[in-house]
Design a protein around this motif. Sequence first.
Motif, PDB file in Angstrom:
ATOM      1  N   GLY A 178       0.826  -1.207   0.000  1.00 54.54           N
ATOM      2  CA  GLY A 178       0.000   0.000   0.000  1.00 54.54           C
ATOM      3  C   GLY A 178       0.855   1.249   0.000  1.00 54.54           C
ATOM      4  O   GLY A 178       2.044   1.214   0.346  1.00 54.54           O
ATOM      5  N   PHE A 179       0.234   2.348  -0.404  1.00 60.19           N
ATOM      6  CA  PHE A 179       0.971   3.606  -0.513  1.00 60.19           C
ATOM      7  C   PHE A 179       0.136   4.746   0.052  1.00 60.19           C
ATOM      8  O   PHE A 179      -1.030   4.914  -0.293  1.00 60.19           O
ATOM      9  CB  PHE A 179       1.286   3.864  -1.988  1.00 60.19           C
ATOM     10  CG  PHE A 179       1.958   5.179  -2.264  1.00 60.19           C
ATOM     11  CD1 PHE A 179       3.340   5.295  -2.188  1.00 60.19           C
ATOM     12  CD2 PHE A 179       1.215   6.300  -2.613  1.00 60.19           C
ATOM     13  CE1 PHE A 179       3.967   6.504  -2.453  1.00 60.19           C
ATOM     14  CE2 PHE A 179       1.825   7.519  -2.873  1.00 60.19           C
ATOM     15  CZ  PHE A 179       3.211   7.617  -2.793  1.00 60.19           C
ATOM     16  N   ILE A 180       0.726   5.509   0.936  1.00 57.71           N
ATOM     17  CA  ILE A 180       0.048   6.712   1.437  1.00 57.71           C
ATOM     18  C   ILE A 180       0.874   7.923   1.053  1.00 57.71           C
ATOM     19  O   ILE A 180       2.001   8.094   1.528  1.00 57.71           O
ATOM     20  CB  ILE A 180      -0.130   6.660   2.967  1.00 57.71           C
ATOM     21  CG1 ILE A 180      -0.949   5.429   3.358  1.00 57.71           C
ATOM     22  CG2 ILE A 180      -0.810   7.935   3.459  1.00 57.71           C
ATOM     23  CD1 ILE A 180      -1.141   5.261   4.853  1.00 57.71           C
ATOM     24  N   GLY A 181       0.323   8.731   0.165  1.00 58.22           N
ATOM     25  CA  GLY A 181       1.074   9.869  -0.355  1.00 58.22           C
ATOM     26  C   GLY A 181       0.453  11.192   0.037  1.00 58.22           C
ATOM     27  O   GLY A 181      -0.346  11.264   0.960  1.00 58.22           O
ATOM     28  N   THR A 239       0.168  -6.152   2.637  1.00 53.40           N
ATOM     29  CA  THR A 239       0.963  -6.682   3.748  1.00 53.40           C
ATOM     30  C   THR A 239       2.068  -5.692   4.128  1.00 53.40           C
ATOM     31  O   THR A 239       2.841  -5.949   5.046  1.00 53.40           O
ATOM     32  CB  THR A 239       1.632  -8.009   3.364  1.00 53.40           C
ATOM     33  OG1 THR A 239       2.539  -7.764   2.285  1.00 53.40           O
ATOM     34  CG2 THR A 239       0.587  -9.026   2.934  1.00 53.40           C
ATOM     35  N   ALA A 240       2.130  -4.609   3.370  1.00 49.14           N
ATOM     36  CA  ALA A 240       3.144  -3.593   3.664  1.00 49.14           C
ATOM     37  C   ALA A 240       2.620  -2.231   3.265  1.00 49.14           C
ATOM     38  O   ALA A 240       1.843  -2.110   2.315  1.00 49.14           O
ATOM     39  CB  ALA A 240       4.435  -3.901   2.903  1.00 49.14           C
ATOM     40  N   ILE A 241       3.050  -1.221   4.003  1.00 46.80           N
ATOM     41  CA  ILE A 241       2.609   0.145   3.736  1.00 46.80           C
ATOM     42  C   ILE A 241       3.812   1.060   3.611  1.00 46.80           C
ATOM     43  O   ILE A 241       4.665   1.105   4.488  1.00 46.80           O
ATOM     44  CB  ILE A 241       1.760   0.680   4.910  1.00 46.80           C
ATOM     45  CG1 ILE A 241       0.522  -0.164   5.134  1.00 46.80           C
ATOM     46  CG2 ILE A 241       1.369   2.143   4.656  1.00 46.80           C
ATOM     47  CD1 ILE A 241      -0.460  -0.110   3.999  1.00 46.80           C
ATOM     48  N   PHE A 242       3.840   1.770   2.500  1.00 44.94           N
ATOM     49  CA  PHE A 242       4.861   2.794   2.324  1.00 44.94           C
ATOM     50  C   PHE A 242       4.183   4.160   2.427  1.00 44.94           C
ATOM     51  O   PHE A 242       3.356   4.515   1.594  1.00 44.94           O
ATOM     52  CB  PHE A 242       5.538   2.612   0.959  1.00 44.94           C
ATOM     53  CG  PHE A 242       6.393   3.778   0.528  1.00 44.94           C
ATOM     54  CD1 PHE A 242       7.021   4.608   1.453  1.00 44.94           C
ATOM     55  CD2 PHE A 242       6.603   4.029  -0.825  1.00 44.94           C
ATOM     56  CE1 PHE A 242       7.806   5.677   1.047  1.00 44.94           C
ATOM     57  CE2 PHE A 242       7.390   5.097  -1.246  1.00 44.94           C
ATOM     58  CZ  PHE A 242       7.984   5.922  -0.305  1.00 44.94           C
ATOM     59  N   VAL A 269       5.646  -1.527   7.829  1.00 43.87           N
ATOM     60  CA  VAL A 269       5.425  -0.094   7.571  1.00 43.87           C
ATOM     61  C   VAL A 269       6.761   0.617   7.393  1.00 43.87           C
ATOM     62  O   VAL A 269       7.722   0.334   8.117  1.00 43.87           O
ATOM     63  CB  VAL A 269       4.658   0.569   8.736  1.00 43.87           C
ATOM     64  CG1 VAL A 269       4.415   2.044   8.441  1.00 43.87           C
ATOM     65  CG2 VAL A 269       3.342  -0.143   9.004  1.00 43.87           C
ATOM     66  N   MET A 270       6.806   1.513   6.423  1.00 39.17           N
ATOM     67  CA  MET A 270       7.983   2.374   6.295  1.00 39.17           C
ATOM     68  C   MET A 270       7.570   3.811   6.017  1.00 39.17           C
ATOM     69  O   MET A 270       6.546   4.062   5.397  1.00 39.17           O
ATOM     70  CB  MET A 270       8.916   1.895   5.172  1.00 39.17           C
ATOM     71  CG  MET A 270       9.959   0.900   5.635  1.00 39.17           C
ATOM     72  SD  MET A 270      11.311   0.706   4.427  1.00 39.17           S
ATOM     73  CE  MET A 270      12.394   2.093   4.832  1.00 39.17           C
ATOM     74  N   GLY A 271       8.388   4.721   6.483  1.00 38.76           N
ATOM     75  CA  GLY A 271       8.145   6.139   6.224  1.00 38.76           C
ATOM     76  C   GLY A 271       9.372   6.774   5.596  1.00 38.76           C
ATOM     77  O   GLY A 271      10.302   6.084   5.177  1.00 38.76           O
TER      78      GLY A 271
END
Lengths: 330, 330
Positions: A178-181, A239-242, A269-271
């Motif tokens: 996933g991506f949160i921009g 299963t992962a969020i950037f 999760v990564m930021g």
Amino acid sequence: MVTINDIAKLSGVSRTTVSRVLNNSGYVSEKAKKRVLEVIKETGYVPSEQAKSLRTKKSKVIGVILPKISTETSSRVVDGIDRELSNHGYHILLANANLDTDKEIEHFKLLQSRRVDGIILVATNIEDRLIQTIKDVNVPVVALGQDVPGVSSVLYDDYHAAFDVTSLFIKRGHKRIGFIGVDETDRAVGYERKKAYFDAMEKARLNVDPAWVQKGVFDIESGEKAMLTMLADSKEAPTAIFAVTDRLAIGAMQALKKKGIKIPEEMSVMGIGASDLSKYVTPSLSTVDYYNEKAGTETAKLMIEHIKNITEMTRKLSMSYGLIIRDSLL
Amino acid sequence: MVTINDIAKLSGVSRTTVSRVLNNSGYVSEKAKKRVLEVIKETGYVPSEQAKSLRTKKSKVIGVILPKISTETSSRVVDGIDRELSNHGYHILLANANLDTDKEIEHFKLLQSRRVDGIILVATNIEDRLIQTIKDVNVPVVALGQDVPGVSSVLYDDYHAAFDVTSLFIKRGHKRIGFIGVDETDRAVGYERKKAYFDAMEKARLNVDPAWVQKGVFDIESGEKAMLTMLADSKEAPTAIFAVTDRLAIGAMQALKKKGIKIPEEMSVMGIGASDLSKYVTPSLSTVDYYNEKAGTETAKLMIEHIKNITEMTRKLSMSYGLIIRDSLL
DNA sequence: CTGTTAGCGCCTTCAG
DNA sequence: CTGAAGGCGCTAACAG
């Protein structure tokens, strides 16, 4: 307020001579020099940089336009800028744009009226009006954080950093990422990082469910909301969020915790940003260090080069970055 | 660089008239005004605040001396200061003392040479040399964070805040309360908060094992170390820890976690500062909000009063504070 | 309503 | 080695 004239009279010489000892220029007899220095000490005379500037056309002040003062990134950057500038006798005149382009433009005028020797723009959204304003300004401008056309800029390597983050997830076996921009009007943070995410996914021939791509607005709450939406809307949860920002990432973590989803077991999760926060949240957040302070220093260096060498062409400097792997990552 | 003279010539009037339309002072015919405004627009003329300052003896710049730029407190305070100052047409000239009294003193001179209209000192340790320097300075000085003799100061209510924190522990039944402070040369943070802790303990007739009183240096690591020492040295371990700073408190929490001591079940923890960090560590840290931004604004207001009204006497303003109760507390 | 005059505090030729 | 003169860009009496 005692002036150079007072010193001249009291020490029985002319202003010129006083000026000479002040600036250590030209010949002055030891005797005269000593006398002048004495009088200066006695009177507590402090030369006016103002008057000097008016004459010399150099103020030794650099204006720094910030998108927001009270931000971890801002204060690191300013720290770096000051570190370099103070070595060269420059001071910083602060200008807070408060995320408002109108104010940003206004500040260019104000700083110009104060005859700063240069303007450092810590940039977010670059609009045409802004570019035009910068063109009209008659002092060197250096941008930090965004590639401003026609202006020397110090840039974070947003594309490769974001590509690396996504690739890291992929290498570790994640398929649904996933991506949160943020809004793409912010070219560096919004556009570049998103493009890199998509490119990395495509390169690995991984599908992207549109629901996996969410948007926030730089704060923790919006990260939380974005995460919740993603969870609710996607057919198959990632299963992962950037998240393009540590705060966004931490918001996502909050959402995950509330939903009882385990980090990193069920979700990595990564930021980006290497904020203080990232180190002390639980689990500690993997992130990318952008070396903001260094960026500030480099920007200041560039500025000084421009000031000293007027014929300098516009340069683009790309900063390096470092991945920080911590517990939020499986 | 186009000047007022150019504008005068081009619009066929005298400098005086141009000056008048610039400052909206005195009588100017509509016609002349219009013409001048036109020419100004055409030429992109920006009046020199420098020259103006030289003449009017007002620079509309306030120097702000910070103990350290890159700090959450600093940036909040500066934000508050700027918010108020910008409303009055003032700008901030930054000066970073970097925790060095010599630099602090030097900055007073530098700011004076730039003819700032006032100096705001975000204070830590107050030495006699500093006080002397301030006395010698001939512009208004306002201090924030420490009570500087003879100088208007905006103060946090360190004593009562610390007393309240300690009392809160006591009210909740804690008898053995540890304390992590900083050096007492920092009167506000080091001395006042410690005194309040001891007073509160004494008032409740509670004993203090000397091992319960430790000292750090404003960062997380030293908080961790202090906690470890406390644990190792005390005959009977405390059940609650009051750290004078959030970072110190978070350091203590780190130590506790490593030791497998449960927060808050086995140990309650409180800090001061309402940092971002405090909200997002696990468990969330109870703390005291000092309203730094508000403090900055108040300081700026005081400064403006001083500038406008020279006969103003020195004032001491005490800020209020708010306890924030979160999960680190039993 | 407008222009003249006189500096603000400093540096910088240019002559001594 | 030193001083006189001029001016940076602007505002502030003071006369018109």
